[in-house]
Motif scaffolding. Structure first.
Motif, PDB file in Angstrom:
ATOM      1  N   UNK A 278     -10.258  12.312  -6.619  1.00 29.59           N
ATOM      2  CA  UNK A 278      -9.015  12.464  -5.846  1.00 29.59           C
ATOM      3  C   UNK A 278      -8.332  11.113  -5.711  1.00 29.59           C
ATOM      4  N   UNK A 279      -9.107  10.099  -5.366  1.00 30.39           N
ATOM      5  CA  UNK A 279      -8.537   8.754  -5.211  1.00 30.39           C
ATOM      6  C   UNK A 279      -8.039   8.212  -6.553  1.00 30.39           C
ATOM      7  N   UNK A 280      -8.817   8.398  -7.589  1.00 33.19           N
ATOM      8  CA  UNK A 280      -8.448   7.858  -8.901  1.00 33.19           C
ATOM      9  C   UNK A 280      -7.247   8.572  -9.496  1.00 33.19           C
ATOM     10  N   UNK A 281      -7.189   9.900  -9.379  1.00 35.28           N
ATOM     11  CA  UNK A 281      -6.077  10.672  -9.944  1.00 35.28           C
ATOM     12  C   UNK A 281      -4.756  10.365  -9.259  1.00 35.28           C
ATOM     13  N   UNK A 282      -4.814  10.031  -7.972  1.00 33.21           N
ATOM     14  CA  UNK A 282      -3.586   9.751  -7.228  1.00 33.21           C
ATOM     15  C   UNK A 282      -3.239   8.269  -7.218  1.00 33.21           C
ATOM     16  N   UNK A 283      -4.026   7.472  -7.962  1.00 31.17           N
ATOM     17  CA  UNK A 283      -3.816   6.017  -8.003  1.00 31.17           C
ATOM     18  C   UNK A 283      -3.773   5.411  -6.605  1.00 31.17           C
ATOM     19  N   UNK A 284      -4.705   5.837  -5.767  1.00 29.74           N
ATOM     20  CA  UNK A 284      -4.746   5.357  -4.390  1.00 29.74           C
ATOM     21  C   UNK A 284      -4.932   3.845  -4.349  1.00 29.74           C
ATOM     22  N   UNK A 285      -4.220   3.221  -3.434  1.00 32.92           N
ATOM     23  CA  UNK A 285      -4.358   1.786  -3.211  1.00 32.92           C
ATOM     24  C   UNK A 285      -5.525   1.499  -2.277  1.00 32.92           C
ATOM     25  N   UNK A 286      -5.888   2.490  -1.487  1.00 32.25           N
ATOM     26  CA  UNK A 286      -6.955   2.330  -0.509  1.00 32.25           C
ATOM     27  C   UNK A 286      -7.676   3.658  -0.340  1.00 32.25           C
ATOM     28  N   UNK A 287      -9.006   3.615  -0.360  1.00 29.79           N
ATOM     29  CA  UNK A 287      -9.848   4.793  -0.138  1.00 29.79           C
ATOM     30  C   UNK A 287     -10.674   4.507   1.105  1.00 29.79           C
TER      31      UNK A 287
ATOM     32  N   UNK B 132       0.865  -1.166   0.000  1.00 30.97           N
ATOM     33  CA  UNK B 132       0.000   0.000   0.000  1.00 30.97           C
ATOM     34  C   UNK B 132       0.909   1.225   0.000  1.00 30.97           C
ATOM     35  N   UNK B 133       0.845   1.975  -1.095  1.00 27.57           N
ATOM     36  CA  UNK B 133       1.707   3.148  -1.233  1.00 27.57           C
ATOM     37  C   UNK B 133       0.950   4.450  -0.981  1.00 27.57           C
ATOM     38  N   UNK B 134      -0.340   4.467  -1.330  1.00 30.05           N
ATOM     39  CA  UNK B 134      -1.136   5.691  -1.208  1.00 30.05           C
ATOM     40  C   UNK B 134      -2.496   5.369  -0.615  1.00 30.05           C
ATOM     41  N   UNK B 135      -2.852   6.118   0.428  1.00 22.60           N
ATOM     42  CA  UNK B 135      -4.158   5.982   1.061  1.00 22.60           C
ATOM     43  C   UNK B 135      -4.852   7.332   1.007  1.00 22.60           C
ATOM     44  N   UNK B 136      -6.074   7.348   0.505  1.00 23.40           N
ATOM     45  CA  UNK B 136      -6.893   8.556   0.532  1.00 23.40           C
ATOM     46  C   UNK B 136      -7.892   8.410   1.673  1.00 23.40           C
ATOM     47  N   UNK B 137      -7.898   9.406   2.546  1.00 28.59           N
ATOM     48  CA  UNK B 137      -8.827   9.409   3.674  1.00 28.59           C
ATOM     49  C   UNK B 137      -9.867  10.485   3.423  1.00 28.59           C
ATOM     50  N   UNK B 138     -11.118  10.053   3.405  1.00 28.37           N
ATOM     51  CA  UNK B 138     -12.244  10.941   3.144  1.00 28.37           C
ATOM     52  C   UNK B 138     -13.026  11.164   4.429  1.00 28.37           C
ATOM     53  N   UNK B 139     -12.994  12.385   4.922  1.00 30.68           N
ATOM     54  CA  UNK B 139     -13.847  12.758   6.048  1.00 30.68           C
ATOM     55  C   UNK B 139     -15.206  13.082   5.454  1.00 30.68           C
ATOM     56  N   UNK B 140     -16.156  12.196   5.639  1.00 33.35           N
ATOM     57  CA  UNK B 140     -17.474  12.351   5.021  1.00 33.35           C
ATOM     58  C   UNK B 140     -18.135  13.682   5.354  1.00 33.35           C
ATOM     59  N   UNK B 141     -19.004  14.105   4.453  1.00 30.64           N
ATOM     60  CA  UNK B 141     -19.809  15.318   4.603  1.00 30.64           C
ATOM     61  C   UNK B 141     -18.920  16.556   4.602  1.00 30.64           C
TER      62      UNK B 141
END
Length: 172
Positions: A91-100, A25-34
């Motif tokens: 954001x997740x797709x553009x950064x090639x996130x391994x985990x969202x 896992x190289x990139x994780x995108x963390x989404x704070x909902x709302x």
């Protein structure tokens, strides 16, 4: 605080399982909902979900950066702002996130409800999971230019199937 500990344990298990199977896992995108004009659930004390999940997201991200310095952590938001759903995915797709990871504090019909839930994108195995997905996606009504970003009626069963198929393209 117990919810944060549970999230961190789940993340730890995920990272262990992932690393033990030679997937890094190289990139994780963390989404704070709302956020912003979308308050999310409102607790009995009047506390807003958007504030709670932002605090949790920032804490989880800080923990990950301390414990896994080689992993890049990206936030969909780090302040009280409204980010449209399609942009969160972009954001997740553009950064090639391994985990969202999208963090929410759902409301419950019962005051005795407690604990955590984990949902995997696109895998609506139960009516409860589908109901949560519909409720969380209803924020689209707050967005502008929805016809431009969403070419289907997400309140219909067909629309949810189409959305699930589009999301599944990135699931692997």
């Amino acid at each position: 605080m117990k919810a944060i500990q549970k999230i961190l344990i789940i993340l730890g298990i995920f990272v262990f399982i992932t690393n033990s199977h030679a997937q890094v896992v190289k990139t994780i995108v963390i989404d704070a909902g709302h956020g912003g004009k979308d308050s999310g659930a409102i607790g009995k004390s009047g506390y807003l979900e958007k504030k709670l999940v932002l605090a949790v997201a920032l804490k989880v991200g800080q923990y990950l950066q301390e414990k896994l310095p080689a992993v890049k952590v990206i936030y969909t938001r780090n302040s009280d702002e409204f980010i449209e759903l399609h942009e969160r995915a972009n954001i997740a797709n553009k950064t090639n996130a391994d985990l969202f990871i999208s963090i929410h504090a759902n409301s419950a019909g019962s005051s005795s409800a407690h604990g955590t839930e984990t949902f995997v994108l696109g895998l609506h195995k139960s009516e409860d999971n589908l109901a949560v997905a519909k409720r969380e996606n209803s924020v689209i009504d707050l967005e502008e230019n929805t016809d431009k970003h969403y070419k289907t009626d997400l309140s219909s069963p067909d629309g949810m199937i189409k959305l699930s198929m589009m999301q599944s393209a990135y699931l692997d």
